[in-house]
Design an enzyme around this catalytic site. Structure first.
Site, PDB file in Angstrom:
ATOM      1  N   ASP A  58       0.875  -1.172   0.000  1.00  0.00           N
ATOM      2  CA  ASP A  58       0.000   0.000   0.000  1.00  0.00           C
ATOM      3  C   ASP A  58       0.911   1.221   0.000  1.00  0.00           C
ATOM      4  O   ASP A  58       1.542   1.550   1.013  1.00  0.00           O
ATOM      5  CB  ASP A  58      -0.897  -0.002   1.238  1.00  0.00           C
ATOM      6  CG  ASP A  58      -1.882   1.163   1.261  1.00  0.00           C
ATOM      7  OD1 ASP A  58      -1.753   2.076   0.407  1.00  0.00           O
ATOM      8  OD2 ASP A  58      -2.783   1.173   2.121  1.00  0.00           O
ATOM      9  N   ASP A  64       5.359   0.503   4.005  1.00  0.00           N
ATOM     10  CA  ASP A  64       5.233  -0.410   2.865  1.00  0.00           C
ATOM     11  C   ASP A  64       6.172   0.001   1.734  1.00  0.00           C
ATOM     12  O   ASP A  64       6.759  -0.851   1.052  1.00  0.00           O
ATOM     13  CB  ASP A  64       3.790  -0.420   2.342  1.00  0.00           C
ATOM     14  CG  ASP A  64       2.879  -1.333   3.140  1.00  0.00           C
ATOM     15  OD1 ASP A  64       3.204  -1.625   4.313  1.00  0.00           O
ATOM     16  OD2 ASP A  64       1.823  -1.741   2.618  1.00  0.00           O
ATOM     17  N   TYR A 145      -4.924  15.569  -8.934  1.00  0.00           N
ATOM     18  CA  TYR A 145      -4.275  14.570  -9.797  1.00  0.00           C
ATOM     19  C   TYR A 145      -3.324  15.239 -10.777  1.00  0.00           C
ATOM     20  O   TYR A 145      -2.169  14.822 -10.931  1.00  0.00           O
ATOM     21  CB  TYR A 145      -5.339  13.773 -10.551  1.00  0.00           C
ATOM     22  CG  TYR A 145      -4.751  12.791 -11.546  1.00  0.00           C
ATOM     23  CD1 TYR A 145      -4.225  11.583 -11.113  1.00  0.00           C
ATOM     24  CD2 TYR A 145      -4.729  13.078 -12.911  1.00  0.00           C
ATOM     25  CE1 TYR A 145      -3.685  10.677 -12.026  1.00  0.00           C
ATOM     26  CE2 TYR A 145      -4.195  12.186 -13.815  1.00  0.00           C
ATOM     27  CZ  TYR A 145      -3.669  10.989 -13.369  1.00  0.00           C
ATOM     28  OH  TYR A 145      -3.128  10.105 -14.272  1.00  0.00           O
ATOM     29  N   LYS A 149       0.853  14.845 -11.118  1.00  0.00           N
ATOM     30  CA  LYS A 149       1.537  14.399 -12.330  1.00  0.00           C
ATOM     31  C   LYS A 149       2.501  15.458 -12.864  1.00  0.00           C
ATOM     32  O   LYS A 149       3.531  15.119 -13.464  1.00  0.00           O
ATOM     33  CB  LYS A 149       0.513  13.997 -13.395  1.00  0.00           C
ATOM     34  CG  LYS A 149      -0.289  12.754 -13.009  1.00  0.00           C
ATOM     35  CD  LYS A 149       0.612  11.579 -12.668  1.00  0.00           C
ATOM     36  CE  LYS A 149      -0.157  10.316 -12.354  1.00  0.00           C
ATOM     37  NZ  LYS A 149       0.725   9.161 -12.053  1.00  0.00           N
TER      38      LYS A 149
END
Length: 251
Positions: A58, A64, A145, A149
């Protein structure tokens, strides 16, 4: 030879894993959905006789991310692909803050950590970071988003310049696809008024770009047109076009 791929359970990540397996790369594949990774492992090992290491990961959790790096780096990969990411479509004020923050952790923080650590530890090879045509201009209805990017694209290009100046044979590149027929729109709760590319076609161009060590891969006519167009258009008009291209609840 080993390659590390995040987001390997679906979409472009899955297709790039298949293409590298065809080239007899052993793989370290990471995603949250372990059952899908195990299915891919069984298929690729049987089909190509390669070694597949599954990492249930995750990327919102730094522990992680660090665990994935520890496992991946132990195989001394020649290729690292940071493909995992997601978006949420809609008015900025309508998207729950936690979802935005998880997007930043996945799309930016995890990618930053993995790029930094692999760029340091790899003696040679390629790191491919997946950005988007959403990185070329501000994107209303995909505000967070698009910003993540844009970070990926500019971050990757700057690091590649630095590594070249250092004469270190690690190449950092970006992939900037347009809308793709994957699970992205299901997760984002929206769609686009443009033709979708296939994950397979984008993956093929990405892998070709890796072996040619391109700085940026912009696959397909629409993404290439957007890349050039957004450089020429006034930003307010570019944002108007971005806004009109999306199909979601704009209220």
């Amino acid at each position: 030879m080993y390659a590390v791929i995040t987001g390997a359970s679906s979409g472009i990540g899955l297709e790039m894993a298949k293409l590298l397996a065809e080239k007899h790369y052993n793989l370290v594949i990471a995603a949250r959905r372990k059952e899908r990774l195990e299915e891919l492992k069984t298929f690729l090992e049987k089909e190509y006789g390669i070694d597949i290491v599954v990492c249930e990961t995750d990327l919102c959790k730094e522990s992680d991310v660090q665990n994935l790096y520890a496992i991946g780096s132990s195989y001394h990969p020649d290729i690292v692909i940071n493909c995992a990411g997601f978006g949420k479509m809609g008015m900025f004020s309508s998207i729950p803050l936690k979802e935005d923050l998880d997007m930043i952790k996945t799309n930016v923080t995890a990618l930053h950590i993995l790029t930094r650590q692999f760029a340091d530890s790899m003696e040679k090879g390629v790191i491919l970071n997946v950005a988007s045509i959403a990185s070329f201009a501000p994107v209303p209805l995909l505000a967070t988003y698009g910003a993540t990017k844009a970070y990926v694209q500019n971050f990757s290009r700057a690091i590649q310049y630095e590594l070249k100046k250092m004469k270190k044979p690690v190449h950092v590149m970006t992939l900037c696809p347009g809308p793709i027929a994957t699970e992205f729109c299901d997760v984002a709760h929206g769609s686009f008024h443009v033709k979708f590319a296939t994950a397979q076609s984008v993956a093929k161009k990405a892998i070709r770009g890796i072996f040619k060590k391109k700085a940026m891969v912009v696959p397909g006519f629409f993404p290439k047109f957007s890349h050039v167009g957004f450089k020429l258009l006034p930003t307010p008009f570019a944002m108007f076009m971005e806004y009109r291209s999306q199909d979601c609840d704009k209220v």
